[in-house]
Design a protein around this motif. Sequence first.
Motif, mmCIF file in Angstrom:
data_model
loop_
_atom_site.group_PDB
_atom_site.id
_atom_site.type_symbol
_atom_site.label_atom_id
_atom_site.label_comp_id
_atom_site.label_asym_id
_atom_site.label_seq_id
_atom_site.Cartn_x
_atom_site.Cartn_y
_atom_site.Cartn_z
ATOM 1 N N PRO A 18 0.836 -1.202 0.000
ATOM 2 C CA PRO A 18 0.000 0.000 0.000
ATOM 3 C C PRO A 18 0.871 1.252 0.000
ATOM 4 C CG PRO A 18 -0.288 -1.267 2.033
ATOM 5 C CD PRO A 18 0.714 -1.986 1.203
ATOM 6 N N GLY A 19 0.399 2.270 -0.651
ATOM 7 C CA GLY A 19 1.133 3.524 -0.700
ATOM 8 C C GLY A 19 0.175 4.695 -0.699
ATOM 9 N N ARG A 20 0.734 5.870 -0.581
ATOM 10 C CA ARG A 20 -0.059 7.098 -0.594
ATOM 11 C C ARG A 20 0.577 8.080 -1.555
ATOM 12 N NH1 ARG A 20 -0.118 7.403 5.720
ATOM 13 N NH2 ARG A 20 -1.920 6.114 6.159
ATOM 14 N N VAL A 21 -0.272 8.713 -2.338
ATOM 15 C CA VAL A 21 0.170 9.784 -3.216
ATOM 16 C C VAL A 21 -0.654 11.017 -2.884
ATOM 17 C CG1 VAL A 21 0.887 8.206 -5.049
ATOM 18 C CG2 VAL A 21 -1.424 9.111 -5.064
ATOM 19 N N LEU A 22 -0.251 12.147 -3.415
ATOM 20 C CA LEU A 22 -0.999 13.380 -3.181
ATOM 21 C C LEU A 22 -1.677 13.808 -4.468
ATOM 22 C CD1 LEU A 22 1.516 15.406 -1.007
ATOM 23 C CD2 LEU A 22 -0.622 14.365 -0.271
ATOM 24 N N TYR A 23 -2.951 14.111 -4.364
ATOM 25 C CA TYR A 23 -3.707 14.659 -5.482
ATOM 26 C C TYR A 23 -4.486 15.845 -4.960
ATOM 27 C CZ TYR A 23 -7.236 15.272 -9.065
ATOM 28 O OH TYR A 23 -8.051 15.824 -10.015
ATOM 29 N N GLU A 24 -4.247 17.002 -5.537
ATOM 30 C CA GLU A 24 -4.836 18.256 -5.076
ATOM 31 C C GLU A 24 -4.565 18.472 -3.587
ATOM 32 O OE1 GLU A 24 -8.975 18.415 -6.142
ATOM 33 O OE2 GLU A 24 -8.480 18.969 -8.200
ATOM 34 N N VAL B 33 -2.069 1.225 -4.638
ATOM 35 C CA VAL B 33 -1.246 0.023 -4.501
ATOM 36 C C VAL B 33 -0.014 0.268 -5.356
ATOM 37 C CG1 VAL B 33 -1.110 -2.449 -4.932
ATOM 38 C CG2 VAL B 33 -3.253 -1.438 -4.145
ATOM 39 N N ARG B 34 1.138 0.326 -4.717
ATOM 40 C CA ARG B 34 2.352 0.633 -5.472
ATOM 41 C C ARG B 34 3.153 -0.641 -5.708
ATOM 42 N NH1 ARG B 34 7.163 0.754 -2.824
ATOM 43 N NH2 ARG B 34 7.068 0.634 -0.569
ATOM 44 N N PRO B 35 3.639 -0.791 -6.927
ATOM 45 C CA PRO B 35 4.482 -1.957 -7.209
ATOM 46 C C PRO B 35 5.862 -1.771 -6.580
ATOM 47 C CG PRO B 35 4.268 -0.574 -9.154
ATOM 48 C CD PRO B 35 3.413 0.040 -8.093
#
Length: 163
Positions: free
Chosen positions: A64-70, A77-79
């Motif tokens: 699992p991962g987190r990215v930022l959008y706005e 889900v990050r490889p």
Amino acid sequence: MNEVSLLQSLGQVSASETGEVFRDFIRGHVREMISEVMAAEVTQLCGPKHAPHEGDHYRAGTSPGRVLYEGEREEVVRPRVRRRGDDGDSHEVELATYRAAKDPSQLQTQIIQAIVSGVSSRAIEDIKPNSPGVSRSNVSRLWKEVGHKFVDELRGKDLGAQS
């Protein structure tokens, strides 16, 4: 949600809810796009999934991962990719696309713009409740780091032309 269900959803909600439905639709597509770009980078590093090339990079599952959008966190889900070293050990390779997608600079820019516009550091958390690092103390530290640049710009302006 595809385009047809989006249009159906927009037709079934009030005008005030339309914006939220549309933003959720866009947010879902952005998450999909980020996942596709990360998958393309993994393919570039490791080769096709069922025909990997003989190299020092290999697939290592997902996490699992987190990215930022706005400026808000989005779960993805990050490889994972690992690289074999010359000594036989391996270490994880950070994907450039993942690093770019979780870069906090956009959020920091939004926070600074809000402070310059007169929003207090306490109110930032109310404006961006799902964003990381928007506590009063974090916002204050960010302003302390960046605010001196604004002060220096103001001090450097020639006020003689303003009269």
